[in-house]
Design a protein around this motif. Structure first.
Motif, PDB file in Angstrom:
ATOM      1  N   THR A  40       0.848  -1.189   0.000  1.00 15.96           N
ATOM      2  CA  THR A  40       0.000   0.000   0.000  1.00 15.96           C
ATOM      3  C   THR A  40       0.885   1.241   0.000  1.00 15.96           C
ATOM      4  N   VAL A  41       0.354   2.324  -0.551  1.00 22.63           N
ATOM      5  CA  VAL A  41       1.128   3.549  -0.760  1.00 22.63           C
ATOM      6  C   VAL A  41       0.378   4.743  -0.184  1.00 22.63           C
ATOM      7  N   GLY A  42       1.073   5.558   0.610  1.00 21.10           N
ATOM      8  CA  GLY A  42       0.436   6.720   1.240  1.00 21.10           C
ATOM      9  C   GLY A  42       0.564   7.995   0.432  1.00 21.10           C
ATOM     10  N   ASP A  43       1.609   8.104  -0.406  1.00 18.51           N
ATOM     11  CA  ASP A  43       1.767   9.261  -1.283  1.00 18.51           C
ATOM     12  C   ASP A  43       2.663   8.878  -2.458  1.00 18.51           C
ATOM     13  N   ILE A  44       2.575   9.664  -3.506  1.00 17.42           N
ATOM     14  CA  ILE A  44       3.405   9.464  -4.692  1.00 17.42           C
ATOM     15  C   ILE A  44       4.632  10.362  -4.548  1.00 17.42           C
ATOM     16  N   GLU A  45       5.818   9.814  -4.786  1.00 19.27           N
ATOM     17  CA  GLU A  45       7.035  10.624  -4.718  1.00 19.27           C
ATOM     18  C   GLU A  45       7.748  10.580  -6.059  1.00 19.27           C
ATOM     19  N   LEU A  46       8.023  11.760  -6.603  1.00 13.28           N
ATOM     20  CA  LEU A  46       8.761  11.884  -7.854  1.00 13.28           C
ATOM     21  C   LEU A  46       9.965  12.795  -7.652  1.00 13.28           C
ATOM     22  N   VAL A  47      11.064  12.463  -8.306  1.00 12.04           N
ATOM     23  CA  VAL A  47      12.254  13.319  -8.321  1.00 12.04           C
ATOM     24  C   VAL A  47      12.419  13.780  -9.764  1.00 12.04           C
ATOM     25  N   VAL A  48      12.457  15.100  -9.965  1.00 12.99           N
ATOM     26  CA  VAL A  48      12.460  15.634 -11.329  1.00 12.99           C
ATOM     27  C   VAL A  48      13.532  16.693 -11.541  1.00 12.99           C
ATOM     28  N   LEU A  49      13.981  16.796 -12.781  1.00 14.97           N
ATOM     29  CA  LEU A  49      14.814  17.923 -13.222  1.00 14.97           C
ATOM     30  C   LEU A  49      14.013  18.661 -14.285  1.00 14.97           C
ATOM     31  N   PRO A  50      13.429  19.816 -13.949  1.00 12.83           N
ATOM     32  CA  PRO A  50      12.659  20.572 -14.947  1.00 12.83           C
ATOM     33  C   PRO A  50      13.568  21.102 -16.057  1.00 12.83           C
ATOM     34  N   LYS A  51      13.009  21.265 -17.248  1.00 13.99           N
ATOM     35  CA  LYS A  51      13.751  21.920 -18.319  1.00 13.99           C
ATOM     36  C   LYS A  51      14.010  23.370 -17.917  1.00 13.99           C
ATOM     37  N   LYS A  52      15.137  23.897 -18.355  1.00 15.35           N
ATOM     38  CA  LYS A  52      15.474  25.285 -18.040  1.00 15.35           C
ATOM     39  C   LYS A  52      15.656  26.078 -19.326  1.00 15.35           C
ATOM     40  N   ILE A  53      15.469  27.375 -19.201  1.00 15.18           N
ATOM     41  CA  ILE A  53      15.683  28.283 -20.327  1.00 15.18           C
ATOM     42  C   ILE A  53      16.690  29.342 -19.907  1.00 15.18           C
ATOM     43  N   GLU A  54      17.377  29.910 -20.885  1.00 16.06           N
ATOM     44  CA  GLU A  54      18.346  30.962 -20.589  1.00 16.06           C
ATOM     45  C   GLU A  54      17.673  32.325 -20.720  1.00 16.06           C
ATOM     46  N   ILE A  55      17.946  33.192 -19.742  1.00 14.62           N
ATOM     47  CA  ILE A  55      17.461  34.570 -19.817  1.00 14.62           C
ATOM     48  C   ILE A  55      18.624  35.494 -19.497  1.00 14.62           C
ATOM     49  N   GLU A  56      18.505  36.729 -19.951  1.00 13.83           N
ATOM     50  CA  GLU A  56      19.524  37.723 -19.645  1.00 13.83           C
ATOM     51  C   GLU A  56      19.004  38.638 -18.561  1.00 13.83           C
ATOM     52  N   GLU A  57      19.879  38.963 -17.613  1.00 13.46           N
ATOM     53  CA  GLU A  57      19.494  39.899 -16.567  1.00 13.46           C
ATOM     54  C   GLU A  57      20.636  40.880 -16.334  1.00 13.46           C
ATOM     55  N   GLY A  58      20.310  42.006 -15.735  1.00 12.29           N
ATOM     56  CA  GLY A  58      21.312  43.033 -15.490  1.00 12.29           C
ATOM     57  C   GLY A  58      20.984  44.275 -16.293  1.00 12.29           C
ATOM     58  N   LEU A  60      22.581  47.504 -19.110  1.00  8.92           N
ATOM     59  CA  LEU A  60      23.262  47.626 -20.392  1.00  8.92           C
ATOM     60  C   LEU A  60      24.750  47.293 -20.316  1.00  8.92           C
ATOM     61  N   PHE A  61      25.378  47.584 -19.174  1.00  7.10           N
ATOM     62  CA  PHE A  61      26.821  47.430 -19.046  1.00  7.10           C
ATOM     63  C   PHE A  61      27.226  46.143 -18.323  1.00  7.10           C
ATOM     64  N   ASP A  62      26.264  45.434 -17.770  1.00  7.13           N
ATOM     65  CA  ASP A  62      26.585  44.214 -17.016  1.00  7.13           C
ATOM     66  C   ASP A  62      25.475  43.188 -17.207  1.00  7.13           C
ATOM     67  N   VAL A  63      25.442  42.593 -18.384  1.00  7.45           N
ATOM     68  CA  VAL A  63      24.404  41.618 -18.711  1.00  7.45           C
ATOM     69  C   VAL A  63      24.935  40.218 -18.437  1.00  7.45           C
ATOM     70  N   LYS A  64      24.146  39.433 -17.698  1.00  8.75           N
ATOM     71  CA  LYS A  64      24.514  38.043 -17.412  1.00  8.75           C
ATOM     72  C   LYS A  64      23.426  37.133 -17.962  1.00  8.75           C
ATOM     73  N   THR A  65      23.852  35.985 -18.459  1.00  8.77           N
ATOM     74  CA  THR A  65      22.899  34.972 -18.905  1.00  8.77           C
ATOM     75  C   THR A  65      22.778  33.931 -17.803  1.00  8.77           C
ATOM     76  N   ILE A  66      21.563  33.708 -17.351  1.00  7.50           N
ATOM     77  CA  ILE A  66      21.328  32.711 -16.304  1.00  7.50           C
ATOM     78  C   ILE A  66      20.276  31.716 -16.794  1.00  7.50           C
ATOM     79  N   LYS A  67      20.263  30.549 -16.158  1.00  3.92           N
ATOM     80  CA  LYS A  67      19.264  29.537 -16.484  1.00  3.92           C
ATOM     81  C   LYS A  67      18.190  29.531 -15.404  1.00  3.92           C
TER      82      LYS A  67
END
Length: 200
Positions: A40-58, A60-67
């Protein structure tokens, strides 16, 4: 307290969740009682790695790309049921599914995936007495920022007498990036056993 459900019913629910999450995740792994094939099972457990996207932040003079976690993952997860705890871009969520069983969704960093998979598969006693003792024997501890060397951490006793570890070295060594569950077991020098046997 919610009622437990039979293994096959829980496995079917877990399989549907894997199908729903697969398009928005790089990895989806079934853990917990379902992986251990408990009657018998009391809860469902999943381990996941979500897909990521790159965005730029900062500016005009200090732009960083983060996921960052792709918002499509959030759309899918938020549509699974009633959110009890956590957010899709955090490390853990608990969701009450329409089938009235809870989903525990673990969202580790990619380098910590297989450690979390091992921890979230075994019974709590197995994870504490076998797995955690394994990494402690080789000089590591579970700190506030993840697995770190004991020599880089400070032990804090909680009111109930348990130990918590705080990393005090900003340049602390990181653990390896394990590529499989077997690699993690080898690293902590604990023999691999099948999930169904990970009980104490």
């Amino acid at each position: 307290m919610k009622q437990k459900i039979p293994y096959l019913q829980a496995k079917n629910i877990a399989d549907v969740l894997v199908e729903l999450l697969h398009p928005v995740c790089d990895v989806v792994l079934i853990a917990g009682s379902v992986r251990r094939k408990k009657e018998t099972v009391g809860d469902i457990e999943l381990v996941v790695l979500p897909k990521k996207i790159e965005i730029e932040e900062g500016d005009l003079f200090d732009v960083k790309t983060i996921k960052v976690v792709d918002t499509r993952f959030g759309d899918v997860v938020n549509g699974l049921g009633k959110i009890i705890k956590g957010k899709y871009d955090g490390r853990y969520m608990q969701i009450e599914l329409p089938s009235e069983i809870n989903l525990d969704l673990f969202i580790p960093s990619d380098y910590d995936l297989y450690r979390q998979y091992v921890i979230r598969t075994g019974s709590s006693d197995y994870s504490f007495k076998v797995v955690a003792n394994g990494w402690k024997r080789i000089g590591w501890c579970g700190s506030d920022v993840g697995l770190r060397k004991i020599s880089d951490c400070e032990e804090i006793k909680t009111p109930d007498g348990k130990s918590k570890w705080k990393c005090i070295n900003p340049n602390a060594e990181l653990p390896p990036h394990w590529k499989s569950e077997q690699e993690f077991f080898d690293w902590i020098k604990v023999p691999y056993i099948e999930p169904e046997l990970r009980n104490i």
